[in-house]
Scaffold this motif. Structure first.
Motif, short mmCIF file in Angstrom:
data_model
loop_
_atom_site.label_atom_id
_atom_site.label_comp_id
_atom_site.label_asym_id
_atom_site.label_seq_id
_atom_site.Cartn_x
_atom_site.Cartn_y
_atom_site.Cartn_z
N ASN A 39 0.82 -1.22 0.00
CA ASN A 39 0.00 0.00 0.00
C ASN A 39 0.85 1.27 0.00
OD1 ASN A 39 -2.56 -1.21 -0.06
ND2 ASN A 39 -2.55 -1.53 2.15
N LEU A 40 1.93 1.25 0.79
CA LEU A 40 2.81 2.42 0.82
C LEU A 40 3.51 2.60 -0.52
CD1 LEU A 40 4.03 4.75 2.42
CD2 LEU A 40 5.80 3.19 3.24
N LEU A 41 3.94 1.50 -1.13
CA LEU A 41 4.61 1.59 -2.43
C LEU A 41 3.65 2.11 -3.50
CD1 LEU A 41 6.75 -1.68 -2.51
CD2 LEU A 41 7.48 0.65 -1.97
N PHE A 42 2.42 1.60 -3.49
CA PHE A 42 1.43 2.06 -4.46
C PHE A 42 1.13 3.54 -4.26
CE2 PHE A 42 -2.90 2.99 -5.79
CZ PHE A 42 -2.95 2.43 -7.06
N TRP A 43 0.95 3.94 -3.00
CA TRP A 43 0.69 5.36 -2.71
C TRP A 43 1.83 6.22 -3.23
CZ3 TRP A 43 3.08 9.37 -0.36
CH2 TRP A 43 2.30 10.49 -0.09
N GLN A 44 3.08 5.78 -3.01
CA GLN A 44 4.23 6.57 -3.43
C GLN A 44 4.32 6.66 -4.95
OE1 GLN A 44 6.54 8.21 -1.36
NE2 GLN A 44 7.01 9.17 -3.32
N ARG A 45 4.06 5.56 -5.65
CA ARG A 45 4.11 5.60 -7.11
C ARG A 45 3.03 6.53 -7.67
NH1 ARG A 45 7.41 1.77 -9.35
NH2 ARG A 45 8.05 0.09 -7.97
N ALA A 46 1.84 6.48 -7.09
CA ALA A 46 0.77 7.37 -7.52
C ALA A 46 1.14 8.82 -7.24
CB ALA A 46 -0.54 7.01 -6.83
N GLU A 47 1.79 9.06 -6.12
CA GLU A 47 2.20 10.42 -5.75
C GLU A 47 3.27 10.93 -6.71
OE1 GLU A 47 1.83 13.83 -3.21
OE2 GLU A 47 0.58 12.13 -3.80
N ASN A 48 4.17 10.06 -7.12
CA ASN A 48 5.18 10.45 -8.09
C ASN A 48 4.55 10.85 -9.43
OD1 ASN A 48 7.14 9.94 -6.21
ND2 ASN A 48 7.84 8.03 -7.12
N ILE A 49 3.50 10.12 -9.81
CA ILE A 49 2.77 10.45 -11.04
C ILE A 49 2.11 11.82 -10.90
CG2 ILE A 49 0.73 9.85 -12.42
CD1 ILE A 49 1.49 6.89 -11.90
N ARG A 50 1.55 12.10 -9.73
CA ARG A 50 0.92 13.40 -9.50
C ARG A 50 1.94 14.52 -9.67
NH1 ARG A 50 0.43 17.33 -5.92
NH2 ARG A 50 1.92 16.37 -4.49
N VAL A 51 3.14 14.32 -9.13
CA VAL A 51 4.18 15.34 -9.23
C VAL A 51 4.66 15.48 -10.67
CG1 VAL A 51 6.51 15.98 -8.50
CG2 VAL A 51 4.90 15.04 -6.84
N LEU A 52 4.87 14.36 -11.35
CA LEU A 52 5.31 14.41 -12.74
C LEU A 52 4.33 15.19 -13.61
CD1 LEU A 52 6.65 10.78 -13.38
CD2 LEU A 52 7.97 12.90 -13.57
N GLU A 53 3.06 15.05 -13.30
CA GLU A 53 2.03 15.71 -14.10
C GLU A 53 2.11 17.24 -14.00
OE1 GLU A 53 -2.48 15.22 -13.51
OE2 GLU A 53 -1.94 13.52 -14.79
#
Length: 209
Positions: A39-53
């Motif tokens: 769950n933490l890894l998924f949250w972090q990957r999604a957060e990285n996508i948010r920042v990249l956007e």
């Protein structure tokens, strides 16, 4: 402040800290011990996508990030497959594999779900374990000094906020008060690519390999 609100404030503090913070590192190790870092890894990957956007010329990186997120967390038997509600997972698969919607909004609902799971489940267990360890250390120290535990133990020692402050969490210099909670789950402050190297993901992957 309610107990659930206190827990979420502390959880946000942990997520805002860099990987060299003892709190985030200890939480990562706790998840590894429980064989539940997904769950933490998924949250972090999604957060990285948010920042990249929010950055320019990152379309290819975003597509790669989504492909990685799908392979590791959504695909059947993925290394860190997350347990999402059937309707959320079905829509996510459709949006990624059929509609090719490589946008943060595609993964936002799933990210919020994993965030809530951590706040309500694994992070509460993490706090209980650390409170227990804190009390055990206090008992040992008091016996060494020849003092009774009851004479030394304050009510704050069993309080989540009081205990967690012992770690001296580094606050972001954003001018926000200690108890402020920005809208979850988006808590990243640094929008530079270099910030991606200091993530729970790196610690967990390193420890599991």
């Amino acid at each position: 402040m309610s107990e659930d609100s206190q827990t979420e404030v502390l959880f946000l503090d942990v997520l805002k800290d860099r990987i060299d913070s003892p709190c985030l590192e200890d939480y990562c190790h706790f998840l590894i011990k429980e064989h539940a870092p997904e769950n933490l890894l998924f949250w972090q990957r999604a957060e990285n996508i948010r920042v990249l956007e929010t950055m320019k010329d990152t379309e290819e990186e975003i597509v790669e990030a989504f492909d990685e997120l799908y392979d590791l967390h959504i695909a059947r038997r993925g290394r860190f497959e997350v347990n999402l509600p059937a309707d959320v997972k079905s829509k996510l698969i459709t949006d990624l594999k059929e509609k090719k919607l490589y946008k943060y909004s595609t993964v936002k609902v799933a990210q919020k779900h994993t965030y809530s799971l951590m706040v309500q489940d694994s992070f509460k267990r993490f706090l209980r374990e650390y409170n227990n360890q804190s009390n055990q250390s206090l008992n040992v120290d008091n016996r060494k000094r020849g003092n009774s535990v009851s004479s030394k133990k304050s009510s704050d020692s069993e309080d989540k906020v009081g205990f967690f402050k012992k770690f001296s969490l580094k606050k972001k210099k954003s001018g926000k008060s200690e108890n402020s909670t920005e809208e979850s789950p988006s808590v990243s402050v640094d929008s530079t690519r270099s910030s991606f190297s200091s993530t729970p993901e790196n610690l967990i992957i390193t420890c599991q390999n």
